[in-house]
Scaffold this motif. Structure first.
Motif, PDB file in Angstrom:
ATOM      1  N   GLY A 185       0.888  -1.264  -0.075  1.00 43.64           N
ATOM      2  CA  GLY A 185       0.216  -0.053  -0.071  1.00 43.64           C
ATOM      3  C   GLY A 185       0.896   1.257   0.222  1.00 43.64           C
ATOM      4  N   VAL A 186       0.509   2.193  -0.661  1.00 39.89           N
ATOM      5  CA  VAL A 186       1.382   3.630  -0.614  1.00 39.89           C
ATOM      6  C   VAL A 186       0.288   4.580  -0.609  1.00 39.89           C
ATOM      7  N   SER A 187       0.584   5.467   0.389  1.00 36.86           N
ATOM      8  CA  SER A 187      -0.029   6.928   0.448  1.00 36.86           C
ATOM      9  C   SER A 187       0.821   8.098   0.212  1.00 36.86           C
ATOM     10  N   ALA A 188       0.698   8.659  -0.902  1.00 39.57           N
ATOM     11  CA  ALA A 188       1.610   9.634  -1.347  1.00 39.57           C
ATOM     12  C   ALA A 188       1.363  10.930  -0.570  1.00 39.57           C
ATOM     13  N   ASP A 189       0.114  11.175  -0.210  1.00 36.32           N
ATOM     14  CA  ASP A 189      -0.522  12.399   0.434  1.00 36.32           C
ATOM     15  C   ASP A 189       0.358  12.354   1.804  1.00 36.32           C
ATOM     16  N   ARG A 190       0.244  11.275   2.360  1.00 32.43           N
ATOM     17  CA  ARG A 190       0.830  11.178   4.007  1.00 32.43           C
ATOM     18  C   ARG A 190       2.315  10.872   3.976  1.00 32.43           C
ATOM     19  N   GLY A 191       2.904  10.343   2.844  1.00 32.67           N
ATOM     20  CA  GLY A 191       4.351  10.410   2.729  1.00 32.67           C
ATOM     21  C   GLY A 191       4.579   8.773   3.467  1.00 32.67           C
ATOM     22  N   THR A 192       3.643   7.771   3.224  1.00 27.42           N
ATOM     23  CA  THR A 192       3.823   6.314   4.178  1.00 27.42           C
ATOM     24  C   THR A 192       3.305   5.371   3.085  1.00 27.42           C
ATOM     25  N   PHE A 193       4.006   4.111   3.472  1.00 29.41           N
ATOM     26  CA  PHE A 193       3.585   3.196   2.829  1.00 29.41           C
ATOM     27  C   PHE A 193       3.561   1.822   3.608  1.00 29.41           C
ATOM     28  N   GLU A 194       2.822   0.796   3.223  1.00 31.07           N
ATOM     29  CA  GLU A 194       2.652  -0.332   3.939  1.00 31.07           C
ATOM     30  C   GLU A 194       3.640  -1.525   3.288  1.00 31.07           C
ATOM     31  N   PHE A 195       4.498  -2.084   4.148  1.00 31.11           N
ATOM     32  CA  PHE A 195       5.484  -3.058   3.755  1.00 31.11           C
ATOM     33  C   PHE A 195       5.362  -4.562   4.581  1.00 31.11           C
ATOM     34  N   ARG A 196       5.114  -5.512   3.800  1.00 30.95           N
ATOM     35  CA  ARG A 196       5.152  -6.845   4.296  1.00 30.95           C
ATOM     36  C   ARG A 196       6.564  -7.235   4.235  1.00 30.95           C
ATOM     37  N   LEU A 197       6.954  -7.748   5.421  1.00 30.40           N
ATOM     38  CA  LEU A 197       8.443  -8.109   5.666  1.00 30.40           C
ATOM     39  C   LEU A 197       8.453  -9.821   5.230  1.00 30.40           C
ATOM     40  N   THR A 198       9.512  -9.871   4.431  1.00 32.04           N
ATOM     41  CA  THR A 198       9.793 -11.315   3.922  1.00 32.04           C
ATOM     42  C   THR A 198       9.968 -12.120   5.396  1.00 32.04           C
ATOM     43  N   ARG A 199      10.964 -11.554   6.113  1.00 32.89           N
ATOM     44  CA  ARG A 199      11.118 -12.437   7.574  1.00 32.89           C
ATOM     45  C   ARG A 199      10.040 -12.040   8.586  1.00 32.89           C
ATOM     46  N   GLY A 200       9.426 -13.181   8.699  1.00 32.67           N
ATOM     47  CA  GLY A 200       8.288 -13.033   9.614  1.00 32.67           C
ATOM     48  C   GLY A 200       6.905 -12.738   9.049  1.00 32.67           C
ATOM     49  N   GLU A 201       6.790 -12.232   7.872  1.00 35.30           N
ATOM     50  CA  GLU A 201       5.652 -11.755   7.261  1.00 35.30           C
ATOM     51  C   GLU A 201       4.775 -10.799   7.958  1.00 35.30           C
ATOM     52  N   ARG A 202       5.405 -10.016   8.715  1.00 36.11           N
ATOM     53  CA  ARG A 202       4.735  -8.962   9.226  1.00 36.11           C
ATOM     54  C   ARG A 202       4.515  -7.596   8.511  1.00 36.11           C
ATOM     55  N   THR A 203       3.530  -7.052   8.581  1.00 38.98           N
ATOM     56  CA  THR A 203       3.272  -5.864   7.883  1.00 38.98           C
ATOM     57  C   THR A 203       3.999  -4.632   8.818  1.00 38.98           C
ATOM     58  N   ALA A 227       2.870  -9.911  -4.420  1.00 38.79           N
ATOM     59  CA  ALA A 227       3.715  -8.571  -4.622  1.00 38.79           C
ATOM     60  C   ALA A 227       4.993  -9.002  -4.901  1.00 38.79           C
ATOM     61  N   PRO A 228       5.984  -8.563  -5.647  1.00 38.37           N
ATOM     62  CA  PRO A 228       7.214  -8.967  -6.077  1.00 38.37           C
ATOM     63  C   PRO A 228       7.981  -8.598  -4.707  1.00 38.37           C
ATOM     64  N   THR A 229       8.896  -9.342  -4.421  1.00 35.51           N
ATOM     65  CA  THR A 229       9.845  -8.918  -3.321  1.00 35.51           C
ATOM     66  C   THR A 229      10.941  -7.824  -3.715  1.00 35.51           C
ATOM     67  N   VAL A 230      10.961  -6.763  -2.882  1.00 33.22           N
ATOM     68  CA  VAL A 230      11.887  -5.914  -3.127  1.00 33.22           C
ATOM     69  C   VAL A 230      12.915  -5.674  -2.162  1.00 33.22           C
ATOM     70  N   ALA A 231      14.218  -4.975  -2.337  1.00 32.41           N
ATOM     71  CA  ALA A 231      15.072  -4.913  -1.442  1.00 32.41           C
ATOM     72  C   ALA A 231      15.133  -3.458  -0.902  1.00 32.41           C
ATOM     73  N   ILE A 232      14.686  -2.844  -0.055  1.00 29.92           N
ATOM     74  CA  ILE A 232      14.661  -1.247   0.305  1.00 29.92           C
ATOM     75  C   ILE A 232      15.929  -0.908   1.171  1.00 29.92           C
ATOM     76  N   SER A 233      16.678  -0.181   0.569  1.00 30.79           N
ATOM     77  CA  SER A 233      17.991   0.550   1.208  1.00 30.79           C
ATOM     78  C   SER A 233      17.355   1.589   2.298  1.00 30.79           C
ATOM     79  N   ALA A 234      17.210   1.413   3.486  1.00 30.14           N
ATOM     80  CA  ALA A 234      16.355   2.303   4.259  1.00 30.14           C
ATOM     81  C   ALA A 234      17.133   2.773   5.708  1.00 30.14           C
ATOM     82  N   VAL A 235      16.581   3.744   6.153  1.00 29.27           N
ATOM     83  CA  VAL A 235      16.876   4.081   7.520  1.00 29.27           C
ATOM     84  C   VAL A 235      15.680   3.487   8.277  1.00 29.27           C
TER      85      VAL A 235
END
Length: 375
Positions: A185-203, A227-235
């Motif tokens: 999920g992506v909310s451009a207005d809020r600057g947020t998104f939902e991300f389901r982790l491969t490890r543990g499958e938590r969102t 959804a395709p698995t992606v690698a996010i370089s993140a803080v």
């Protein structure tokens, strides 16, 4: 206003990326964090020394400035110099060396933490959060040596940084890392998104500061279960037991599997029950995620792409056919992986059964089979 420069301690960056020539550009932010840390500690020391004053002198922070003047060989040795200005006159004799004193307080604190004595009592409490932020780009096999080969020598690493968090009772551990999962999920207005982790499958919740990242997030967005698995370089914010809690900012995002590999899994996901002339069970998301984990392991080990087929009983078969033989993996719905390799020339064969989580053992079997039968 006159200025000159003088060395401000010494650093040596070692391990991991620092065993190669040059300085990774993503590390430059650490020097800014260190500069802020020194100012914070110096501010705390000044207030401790002048208990009757509520504020530090005007221009306190701006009177301290670090510059990266050189990068020397020997692992990576950045040379930091302090720009000294006439504004130092705002301090009296007892405060003239307060920034150098702050540098030594930081190193004494690191030494105390390493030795198991905890954070010293004279360390300014308000500087603890900046202290814990410094070094977040360090990887587990990397460390910083301060004032190497001197009586003041001390080492800083992620393990020491984690101890700072534990002892300061800081709940949020900020780190720069790769996070694997799916954008749901992506909310451009809020600057947020939902991300389901491969490890543990938590969102978990993700945030981004640049609008430029929205298009990338939406490119990989899929509300379905594949959804395709992606690698996010993140803080990211991590708990003390190394569990990712939240993504604070996205630095970059890219697919983990090549597009044709990922597309093939999506094709299998879209198969309905009865896909094989009225028979053939549907391949579950669970099986496809297990196959994806195997493919990620193969990709890391530079194993070439296998042929990927659904099986009648709801599993997936991976095949590497060669002129001299063949290697096959059958991933079943119950999580078992039947591995089989054989030679066409002498009918020699090898078969083993694994659980899909035995990724390294399965990969070793495949690599060994390919080495024998690829020619």
């Amino acid at each position: 206003m006159g200025t000159d420069s003088r060395a401000f301690g010494s650093w040596r960056l070692r391990g991991g990326r620092y065993e190669q020539a040059g300085l990774p550009v993503e590390v430059l932010a650490e020097f800014a964090r260190y500069e802020r840390l020194v100012v914070d500690v110096a501010r705390g020391l000044y207030k401790q020394r002048h208990a009757t004053r509520q504020r530090v002198p005007r221009g306190f922070a701006s009177s301290f400035s670090l510059r990266l003047s050189d990068i020397q060989r020997g692992s990576v040795i950045p040379v930091l110099e302090r720009t000294v200005v006439d504004a130092d006159a705002l301090f009296d004799d007892r405060d003239a060396g307060i920034f150098e004193e702050a540098r030594m307080v930081i190193q004494d604190a690191l030494r105390s933490i390493q030795e198991g004595s905890g954070i010293p009592r004279n360390f300014p409490p308000h500087a603890l959060r900046e202290f814990s932020s410094f070094g977040r780009t360090l990887r587990d096999d990397e460390f910083i040596e301060f004032d190497s080969e001197t009586p003041n020598a001390v080492i800083y690493s992620q393990s020491v940084r984690r101890k700072i968090h534990e002892q300061a009772r800081l709940e949020r551990f900020e780190i720069e890392t790769l996070v694997l999962g799916q954008v749901t999920g992506v909310s451009a207005d809020r600057g947020t998104f939902e991300f389901r982790l491969t490890r543990g499958e938590r969102t978990i919740l993700g945030r981004f500061s640049s609008d430029d990242i929205v298009a990338d997030l939406r490119q990989y967005l899929d509300r379905s279960t594949m959804a395709p698995t992606v690698a996010i370089s993140a803080v990211a914010i991590q708990s003390m037991d190394e569990e990712i809690i939240e993504i604070q900012d996205v630095l970059s995002i890219e697919p983990v599997l090549p597009a044709d590999w990922s597309d093939r899994l999506s094709e299998l996901h879209d198969l309905e029950a009865g896909w094989l002339d009225g028979v053939g069970r549907q391949v579950s998301r669970k099986v496809l995620r297990e196959v994806e984990s195997l493919l990620l392991e193969f990709l890391d080990e530079q194993v070439q792409r296998p042929y990927i087929y659904p099986t009648e009983d709801g599993g997936v078969q991976l095949e590497w056919p060669y002129s001299a033989g063949e290697v096959t993996l059958a991933v079943a719905a119950d999580g078992k992986v039947e591995a089989y390799a054989f030679s066409k020339s002498d009918d020699q064969e090898d078969d083993k059964t694994f659980h899909w989580r035995q990724l390294s053992e399965i990969t070793e079997f495949v690599i060994g089979g390919i080495a024998r039968y690829a020619n």
